[in-house]
Design an enzyme around this catalytic site. Structure first.
Site, PDB file in Angstrom:
ATOM      1  N   CYS A  54      14.605  10.544   5.574  1.00  0.00           N
ATOM      2  CA  CYS A  54      14.467  10.081   6.840  1.00  0.00           C
ATOM      3  C   CYS A  54      15.957  10.137   7.505  1.00  0.00           C
ATOM      4  O   CYS A  54      16.238  10.499   8.442  1.00  0.00           O
ATOM      5  CB  CYS A  54      14.093   8.774   7.064  1.00  0.00           C
ATOM      6  SG  CYS A  54      14.835   7.684   5.897  1.00  0.00           S
ATOM      7  N   ASP A  56       1.771   5.388  -0.346  1.00  0.00           N
ATOM      8  CA  ASP A  56       1.074   6.466  -0.061  1.00  0.00           C
ATOM      9  C   ASP A  56       0.085   7.148  -1.059  1.00  0.00           C
ATOM     10  O   ASP A  56       0.424   6.751  -2.211  1.00  0.00           O
ATOM     11  CB  ASP A  56       2.205   7.683   0.400  1.00  0.00           C
ATOM     12  CG  ASP A  56       1.542   8.830   1.084  1.00  0.00           C
ATOM     13  OD1 ASP A  56       1.118   8.709   2.441  1.00  0.00           O
ATOM     14  OD2 ASP A  56       0.991   9.733   0.431  1.00  0.00           O
ATOM     15  N   GLU A  67      10.547   1.252   9.889  1.00  0.00           N
ATOM     16  CA  GLU A  67      11.548   2.226   9.541  1.00  0.00           C
ATOM     17  C   GLU A  67      10.875   3.693   9.496  1.00  0.00           C
ATOM     18  O   GLU A  67      10.108   4.042   8.942  1.00  0.00           O
ATOM     19  CB  GLU A  67      11.955   1.820   8.049  1.00  0.00           C
ATOM     20  CG  GLU A  67      12.398   0.719   7.612  1.00  0.00           C
ATOM     21  CD  GLU A  67      13.987   0.510   8.049  1.00  0.00           C
ATOM     22  OE1 GLU A  67      14.831   1.513   8.488  1.00  0.00           O
ATOM     23  OE2 GLU A  67      14.384  -0.784   8.148  1.00  0.00           O
ATOM     24  N   LYS A  98       0.879  -1.238  -0.166  1.00  0.00           N
ATOM     25  CA  LYS A  98      -0.036   0.072  -0.080  1.00  0.00           C
ATOM     26  C   LYS A  98       0.789   1.187   0.046  1.00  0.00           C
ATOM     27  O   LYS A  98       1.435   1.712   0.955  1.00  0.00           O
ATOM     28  CB  LYS A  98      -1.016   0.175   1.224  1.00  0.00           C
ATOM     29  CG  LYS A  98      -1.893   1.097   1.127  1.00  0.00           C
ATOM     30  CD  LYS A  98      -2.469   1.799   2.266  1.00  0.00           C
ATOM     31  CE  LYS A  98      -1.570   2.862   2.842  1.00  0.00           C
ATOM     32  NZ  LYS A  98      -1.417   3.966   2.028  1.00  0.00           N
ATOM     33  N   GLY A 136       7.600   4.981   7.610  1.00  0.00           N
ATOM     34  CA  GLY A 136       6.979   6.358   7.722  1.00  0.00           C
ATOM     35  C   GLY A 136       7.093   6.901   9.135  1.00  0.00           C
ATOM     36  O   GLY A 136       8.321   6.627   9.563  1.00  0.00           O
ATOM     37  N   GLU A 160      11.620  16.111  14.626  1.00  0.00           N
ATOM     38  CA  GLU A 160      12.079  16.230  13.329  1.00  0.00           C
ATOM     39  C   GLU A 160      11.165  17.266  12.549  1.00  0.00           C
ATOM     40  O   GLU A 160       9.850  17.224  12.418  1.00  0.00           O
ATOM     41  CB  GLU A 160      11.692  14.917  12.607  1.00  0.00           C
ATOM     42  CG  GLU A 160      11.892  14.391  11.276  1.00  0.00           C
ATOM     43  CD  GLU A 160      11.369  13.017  10.823  1.00  0.00           C
ATOM     44  OE1 GLU A 160      10.216  12.780  11.100  1.00  0.00           O
ATOM     45  OE2 GLU A 160      12.227  12.476  10.184  1.00  0.00           O
TER      46      GLU A 160
HETATM   47  P1  NAD Z   1       3.106   8.381   7.717  1.00  0.00           P
HETATM   48  O1  NAD Z   1       3.194   7.542   8.783  1.00  0.00           O
HETATM   49  O2  NAD Z   1       2.042   9.345   7.902  1.00  0.00           O
HETATM   50  O3  NAD Z   1       2.430   7.585   6.702  1.00  0.00           O
HETATM   51  C1  NAD Z   1       3.519   6.238   6.056  1.00  0.00           C
HETATM   52  C2  NAD Z   1       2.701   5.296   5.327  1.00  0.00           C
HETATM   53  O4  NAD Z   1       1.587   4.822   6.488  1.00  0.00           O
HETATM   54  C3  NAD Z   1       1.521   5.745   4.442  1.00  0.00           C
HETATM   55  O5  NAD Z   1       1.450   4.691   3.277  1.00  0.00           O
HETATM   56  C4  NAD Z   1       0.110   6.023   5.154  1.00  0.00           C
HETATM   57  O6  NAD Z   1      -0.887   5.865   4.275  1.00  0.00           O
HETATM   58  C5  NAD Z   1       0.250   4.870   6.251  1.00  0.00           C
HETATM   59  N1  NAD Z   1      -0.502   4.984   7.129  1.00  0.00           N
HETATM   60  C6  NAD Z   1      -1.013   5.948   7.831  1.00  0.00           C
HETATM   61  N2  NAD Z   1      -1.775   5.665   8.938  1.00  0.00           N
HETATM   62  C7  NAD Z   1      -1.696   4.220   8.982  1.00  0.00           C
HETATM   63  C8  NAD Z   1      -2.148   3.506   9.986  1.00  0.00           C
HETATM   64  N3  NAD Z   1      -2.980   3.579  11.043  1.00  0.00           N
HETATM   65  N4  NAD Z   1      -2.139   2.095   9.843  1.00  0.00           N
HETATM   66  C9  NAD Z   1      -0.947   1.598   8.709  1.00  0.00           C
HETATM   67  N5  NAD Z   1      -0.857   2.438   7.844  1.00  0.00           N
HETATM   68  C10 NAD Z   1      -0.974   3.772   7.920  1.00  0.00           C
HETATM   69  O7  NAD Z   1       4.234   9.067   7.298  1.00  0.00           O
HETATM   70  P2  NAD Z   1       4.683  10.128   6.413  1.00  0.00           P
HETATM   71  O8  NAD Z   1       4.317  11.404   6.800  1.00  0.00           O
HETATM   72  O9  NAD Z   1       3.881   9.914   4.978  1.00  0.00           O
HETATM   73  O10 NAD Z   1       6.271  10.019   5.949  1.00  0.00           O
HETATM   74  C11 NAD Z   1       7.103  10.720   6.516  1.00  0.00           C
HETATM   75  C12 NAD Z   1       7.835   9.935   7.851  1.00  0.00           C
HETATM   76  O11 NAD Z   1       8.483   8.878   7.390  1.00  0.00           O
HETATM   77  C13 NAD Z   1       8.842  10.832   8.447  1.00  0.00           C
HETATM   78  O12 NAD Z   1       8.787  10.819   9.574  1.00  0.00           O
HETATM   79  C14 NAD Z   1      10.077  10.040   8.018  1.00  0.00           C
HETATM   80  O13 NAD Z   1      11.244  10.306   8.841  1.00  0.00           O
HETATM   81  C15 NAD Z   1       9.781   8.724   7.939  1.00  0.00           C
HETATM   82  N6  NAD Z   1      10.445   7.978   6.960  1.00  0.00           N
HETATM   83  C16 NAD Z   1      11.330   7.017   7.402  1.00  0.00           C
HETATM   84  C17 NAD Z   1      12.323   6.333   6.514  1.00  0.00           C
HETATM   85  C18 NAD Z   1      13.258   5.143   7.049  1.00  0.00           C
HETATM   86  O14 NAD Z   1      13.728   4.373   6.363  1.00  0.00           O
HETATM   87  N7  NAD Z   1      13.359   4.996   8.410  1.00  0.00           N
HETATM   88  C19 NAD Z   1      12.249   6.458   5.151  1.00  0.00           C
HETATM   89  C20 NAD Z   1      11.403   7.311   4.727  1.00  0.00           C
HETATM   90  C21 NAD Z   1      10.470   8.150   5.476  1.00  0.00           C
END
Ligand code: NAD
Length: 521
Positions: free
Chosen positions: A293, A188, A259, A186, A237, A391
């Site tokens: 990230c 974004d 991650e 899934k 995320g 962050e």
């Molecule tokens: P997010 O957590 O809002 O969303 C990430 C994904 O999770 C999306 O596909 C979203 O639709 C889904 N999601 C949202 N709520 C959910 C739930 N309750 N259950 C399951 N899935 C759900 O994150 P974001 O704002 O899209 O991404 C940015 C964040 O991601 C930043 O904090 C960044 O540091 C982190 N990130 C980490 C890495 C890593 O490798 N450590 C890489 C990229 C981004």
């Protein structure tokens, strides 16, 4: 800084969306309209999945997975290598889709394609070796044989963010595929076309339709459904969502790899090559407009070189080409969403209001793209400011001087996160020693991010609030397997023979253990 609006055509051809969207498993009849961060123009009406679609995706993935596993690691590897070749051949169109959906600079989009291709090559070449059954030592030499097997877990759920929409949506799943699993992914909501463009190539590389499926929809509903169904949940995320995902998986006694976010430190020692450190800081802070990230938001610089580094860095940031657009000219693209812009602006305004100095940048640039924000360097940031610990996930970095390396270490480790760090010094051995004491999953010496992230054999992931588990390396594949030990006993059994004295047996065992200890067996 040079800041101009790109003249390149901003829209994807309609035919691209028409070709890709049917690849999603989504039959609700509802659509979600996406717009390009480059200019706010309409990109696609993305069909939305129902919970029945998710059920159907898991059922067909489960049915298809055994045959995929039966193919064998070598044949799966060949298909991953075919995917590598297709990615490189299709990089121009992939970059168009990535830039149109995310607003990142084209150079950053192409890096994603390269990272995914390198991941396909790594697991394509090495997965069979990682999965080969291993012999281990048994209870008594010669009597017990141990074979360790790695079996695929089944169907892996992959939930990914928008910031690196190609490689975050697919790289982990490639390792899962290589290990013999099927995947339900899934992406974004903002970046579904990119995930589908990758899927199209994966199918052309010979991965059966049911073995990798993409569902769409809101994270709270469809993401949760993936957490409730996968045999392993692989999430990238935010830390807040990752915590919910981890809890959901744990309730089912299913493993998750998470991650998550970071507040990453970079340390510039007094003996560092400052030109190289400035160059690295540019890449480390402003790649993907800081929406990375692993990017650095805290720069600690030895006081002896602080002013010199600061002046060179600020001049280099001022010279960055801020130019959102599809072509190659921009070095920094735009933020991807209004929510990102709000967060970045809030952090900068809060710091300014509480007395920090904006050395360069600090402005929203709607003349370039709706959510464009200038690369920004802050000085004089104190603990009461939001950007000190939280962050930002944008193009904002704070500079801090330090006096001793112990102080630098304490500052670098003063965070609940622990994802990525860098140390710059001409003394590699000293820098490596310092690096190993920084509480982060990856630490780069004399490079920002790419040395570790681009080394596919190096495990990558977070300590503390930055996550659980590791991607890349053997660890990144073996997490998608169930480990099984098969013990074969030869000759005599392992208990006291029937009718023999138990006391005598205990004496024999004691003697045997002493001999084994003495012989270091
Ligand atoms: P997010 O957590 O809002 O969303 C990430 C994904 O999770 C999306 O596909 C979203 O639709 C889904 N999601 C949202 N709520 C959910 C739930 N309750 N259950 C399951 N899935 C759900 O994150 P974001 O704002 O899209 O991404 C940015 C964040 O991601 C930043 O904090 C960044 O540091 C982190 N990130 C980490 C890495 C890593 O490798 N450590 C890489 C990229 C981004």
């Amino acid at each position: 800084m040079t800041a101009t609006r790109s003249d390149a055509a901003l829209l994807l051809p309609d035919a691209t969306a028409r070709r890709l969207l049917p690849l999603a498993r989504a039959t609700s009849g509802e659509t979600d309209a996406t717009a390009s961060p480059l200019d706010g123009s309409h990109l696609a009406d993305v069909p939305q999945s129902t919970l029945d679609d998710v059920d159907a995706a898991f059922a067909s993935a489960r049915a298809a997975q055994p045959a995929w596993a039966e193919l064998g690691a070598s044949e799966r590897g060949r298909r991953l290598l075919a995917f590598h070749d297709l990615l490189l051949a299709a990089q121009a169109e992939l970059a168009d889709v990535i830039v149109a959906e995310s607003g990142k600079a084209r150079k950053d989009a192409v890096e994603e394609v390269f990272h995914l291709a390198m991941t396909a090559r790594y697991y394509g070449q090495y997965a069979a070796g990682f999965l080969r059954p291993q012999r281990r030592r048994g209870v008594f030499l010669g009597l017990t044989r141990i074979d360790v097997h790695h079996h695929p877990k089944g169907v892996v759920s992959v939930i990914s963010p928008w910031n690196y929409p190609l490689t975050m949506a697919m790289a982990d799943g490639l390792a899962a595929l290589a290990a013999g699993n099927a995947v339900v992914a899934k992406p974004d909501a903002q970046t579904v076309l990119t995930a589908l463009a990758g899927l199209e190539l994966l199918r052309r590389a010979g991965v059966p339709d049911d073995v990798w499926q993409v569902v769409t929809g809101p994270g709270g509903e469809i993401g949760t459904a993936l957490v409730e169904r996968g045999d392993h949940v692989c999430f990238t995320g935010s830390t807040a969502t990752g915590r919910k995902v981890g809890v959901g998986a744990a309730e089912r006694l299913v493993a998750s790899s998470l991650e998550l976010g970071g507040k990453n430190p970079m340390v510039v020692c007094a003996d560092a090559d400052l030109d190289a450190a400035v160059d690295g800081a540019l890449r480390g802070c402003f790649s993907n407009a800081g929406q990375l990230c692993a990017s650095f938001e805290r720069l600690y610089v030895a006081r002896a070189v602080y002013a010199d580094f600061r002046d060179r860095f600020v001049a280099a940031v001022a010279a960055l080409e801020l130019r959102p657009g599809l072509d190659w000219t921009g070095e920094v693209g735009t933020l991807t969403s209004a929510a990102q812009l709000d967060k970045v602006q809030a952090h900068v305004e809060d710091a300014r209001a509480k007395g920090a100095t904006v050395l360069v940048g600090g402005h929203h640039r709607p003349d370039l793209a709706p959510w464009s924000f200038e690369p920004t360097v802050l000085e004089g940031v104190s603990e009461d400011m939001e950007c000190f610990r939280d962050e930002t996930f944008g193009p904002v970095v704070s500079l801090y001087p330090f006096d001793t390396e112990e102080e630098a270490l304490a500052l670098a480790n003063d965070s609940t996160y622990g994802l990525n760090a860098a140390v710059w010094s001409r003394d590699h051995a000293r820098a490596r020693a310092l690096a190993s004491r920084i509480r982060c999953g990856t630490v780069n010496v004399n490079e920002a991010i790419a040395a570790s992230f681009g080394s596919l054999s190096a495990p990558m992931g977070g300590m503390g609030q930055s996550g659980l588990g590791r991607r890349q390396g053997p660890e990144g594949l073996l997490r998608f397997t169930q480990v099984q030990a098969v013990a074969t006993q030869r000759g005599m059994g392992l208990g006291a023979p029937t009718g023999a004295s138990r006391e005598k047996f205990a004496e024999v065992m004691t003697g045997a253990l002493k001999v084994m200890r003495a012989l270091r067996l």
